[in-house]
Design a protein around this motif. Structure first.
Motif, short mmCIF file in Angstrom:
data_model
loop_
_atom_site.label_atom_id
_atom_site.label_comp_id
_atom_site.label_asym_id
_atom_site.label_seq_id
_atom_site.Cartn_x
_atom_site.Cartn_y
_atom_site.Cartn_z
N VAL A 1 21.99 -71.33 50.37
CA VAL A 1 21.56 -71.22 48.81
C VAL A 1 21.41 -72.63 48.17
CG1 VAL A 1 22.26 -70.46 46.32
CG2 VAL A 1 23.18 -69.31 48.56
N PHE A 2 19.88 -72.71 48.25
CA PHE A 2 19.51 -73.99 47.50
C PHE A 2 19.39 -74.02 45.93
CE2 PHE A 2 18.17 -74.50 51.68
CZ PHE A 2 17.72 -75.57 51.99
N LEU A 3 19.99 -74.85 45.29
CA LEU A 3 20.09 -75.13 44.01
C LEU A 3 19.05 -75.94 43.44
CD1 LEU A 3 23.95 -75.47 43.84
CD2 LEU A 3 22.55 -73.32 43.72
N CYS A 4 17.99 -75.44 43.05
CA CYS A 4 16.81 -76.35 42.70
C CYS A 4 16.54 -76.30 41.06
CB CYS A 4 15.41 -75.62 43.39
SG CYS A 4 15.58 -75.59 45.05
N LYS B 1 20.06 -62.76 54.22
CA LYS B 1 18.82 -63.45 54.63
C LYS B 1 19.14 -64.91 54.77
CE LYS B 1 15.74 -60.58 51.53
NZ LYS B 1 14.91 -59.86 52.86
N LYS B 2 18.07 -65.56 55.44
CA LYS B 2 18.24 -67.19 55.64
C LYS B 2 18.66 -67.93 54.58
CE LYS B 2 18.59 -70.25 59.00
NZ LYS B 2 19.81 -70.41 59.80
N VAL B 3 17.68 -67.81 53.68
CA VAL B 3 17.87 -68.54 52.42
C VAL B 3 17.49 -68.28 51.16
CG1 VAL B 3 15.52 -69.44 52.99
CG2 VAL B 3 17.01 -70.90 51.60
N ALA B 4 18.05 -68.71 50.09
CA ALA B 4 17.94 -68.23 48.60
C ALA B 4 17.83 -69.55 47.89
CB ALA B 4 18.89 -67.65 48.11
N PHE B 5 16.64 -69.20 47.12
CA PHE B 5 16.29 -70.53 46.10
C PHE B 5 16.69 -70.23 44.78
CE2 PHE B 5 13.95 -71.50 49.87
CZ PHE B 5 14.17 -72.89 50.16
N ILE B 6 17.44 -70.88 44.00
CA ILE B 6 17.41 -70.78 42.51
C ILE B 6 16.89 -71.88 41.84
CG2 ILE B 6 19.39 -70.75 40.64
CD1 ILE B 6 21.41 -70.01 42.91
N GLY B 7 15.97 -71.35 41.28
CA GLY B 7 14.96 -72.33 40.55
C GLY B 7 13.81 -72.23 41.34
N THR B 8 12.43 -72.06 40.64
CA THR B 8 11.17 -72.22 41.07
C THR B 8 9.91 -73.11 40.42
OG1 THR B 8 10.57 -70.21 39.99
CG2 THR B 8 11.35 -69.76 42.02
N GLY B 9 10.68 -74.08 40.15
CA GLY B 9 9.82 -75.26 39.36
C GLY B 9 8.88 -75.89 40.38
N ASN B 10 8.30 -76.99 39.85
CA ASN B 10 7.61 -77.96 40.94
C ASN B 10 8.31 -77.95 42.32
OD1 ASN B 10 5.57 -77.60 39.02
ND2 ASN B 10 5.99 -79.66 38.15
N MET B 11 9.50 -78.49 42.29
CA MET B 11 10.21 -78.98 43.59
C MET B 11 10.63 -77.91 44.11
SD MET B 11 10.15 -81.84 44.98
CE MET B 11 9.74 -80.81 46.31
N GLY B 12 11.10 -77.03 43.32
CA GLY B 12 11.81 -75.67 44.10
C GLY B 12 10.75 -74.85 44.76
#
Length: 359
Positions: A152-155, A90-101
């Motif tokens: 991979v976005f480290l949020c 997939k194009k992108v993964a986000f680790i962390g789904t808080g306010n900014m993520g």
């Protein structure tokens, strides 16, 4: 602004090629019978091919070239695309789904499509709720999220970043095509690299600093990377963030200062809006109206600075009439050290950001 070339397969098997800033939304328009005249009698349609282009002009040129292809050539193009979709990350993964993520996830789903976004969080229920809202995929575990995506976005918070990066090392050892993107304030790329112990190569690492207005497409974001970072990686991140707002490339030594203004700044502006509304209530306005008037005023004033290119001091002078009410209000702000307080707030945020990066 990124644009997409897409191909729709109509109910009768024919193919339609078009461009859009948001392919899924455009396909929905077609399926409501409000798209091109060609598709209205051939519903329903489905998206069978999509290709990102840097802007509308590039998309129009690519659309023209695809339209010149024969049907067998188009089918071959679609086949290659669909095989790739089935076998590639997939194009992108986000680790962390808080306010900014969460704000960035929402923007990414709009930019590259929710089918290209995978998310995870230590609070699995929160990640699943967000995935259900946006149509993306929630998975269990940081390693699994990284395994499934190219970017991979480290949020996560700076205090836990080292542990999260450590969890990714086994995945990065097996899959060398990852691009790591950190949003943590204060943590330099060199520091993050130091946590990637055990790898026999150097993964691509970029760093962004966003702010929460990104969730409504009006963010101010900074992007940086090491000198050897490839242009395709910068462009890939910019494509993912295309719906988040304005993205500026900066040198890394400017990131902490940027964070103190654009990252922390919304929290400085919101009390100002609230205080203006309080003042409006004090002089007789209903609370809700006062809040709307104050917020719209701030929005319009910011737009004046950006769109006119005039110095804020000049714009302030243009509002102040000699002996008028505006200059009387400005004098009170000066008396109460309004500008000095704003400067000190930025300085305090900057020093704290630097401190977090050292901890």
């Amino acid at each position: 602004m990124a644009y997409w070339v897409y191909i729709l397969r109509c109910a009768d098997g024919t193919l339609y090629t078009g461009i859009a800033a948001d392919v899924d939304k455009r396909a929905a328009v077609h399926n409501r019978g409000r798209g091109a005249k060609y598709t209205r009698s051939r519903l329903p349609v489905e998206v069978v091919y999509r290709e990102a282009c840097p802007d509308k002009g590039a998309a129009l040129r690519r659309e023209y070239r695809i339209k010149q292809l024969s049907r067998p050539q188009k089918l071959a193009l679609i086949s290659i695309y669909q095989r790739k979709q089935g076998s590639v990350m997939k194009k992108v993964a986000f680790i962390g789904t808080g306010n900014m993520g969460g704000a960035l996830i929402q923007a990414a789903c709009q930019a590259v499509g929710p089918d290209q976004v995978v998310i995870t969080d230590r609070d699995a229920a929160r990640a699943q709720t967000l995935a259900d809202q946006l149509g993306c995929t929630a998975v269990s575990g940081n390693g699994e999220a990284a395994r499934q995506a190219e970017y991979v976005f480290l949020c996560v918070k700076p205090q836990v970043m080292a542990g999260v990066v450590g969890e990714l090392v086994p995945v990065l050892a097996q899959q060398r095509d990852k691009v790591l993107v950190t949003i943590a304030a204060g943590i330099r790329i060199a520091t993050l690299r130091g946590w990637l112990e055990g790898l026999d190569y150097a993964p691509a690492v970029l760093r962004i600093m966003p702010n929460t207005p990104a969730s409504i497409g009006m963010g101010m974001l900074a992007l940086t990377g090491e000198p050897e970072a490839r242009e395709e990686h910068f462009q890939g991140v910019e494509d993912i963030l295309a719906k988040a707002g304005r993205v500026e490339r900066l040198s890394e030594n400017q990131m902490d200062a940027f964070s103190a203004i654009a990252g922390c700044g919304p929290a400085f502006v919101y009390p100002f809006i609230e205080a203006l509304a309080d003042g409006g209530v004090k002089v007789g306005l209903p609370r809700q109206q006062a809040m709307v008037y104050a917020a719209q005023m701030v929005l319009g004033s910011a737009a004046m600075v950006l769109e006119t290119g005039k110095h804020p001091g000049q714009l302030k002078d243009e509002v102040c009439s000699p002996g008028g009410s505006t200059i009387a209000g400005v004098a009170v702000l000066e008396e109460k050290a309004f500008r000095s307080a704003a400067i000190q707030a930025v300085e305090a945020a900057f020093h704290k950001t630097v401190e977090l990066g050292k901890s």
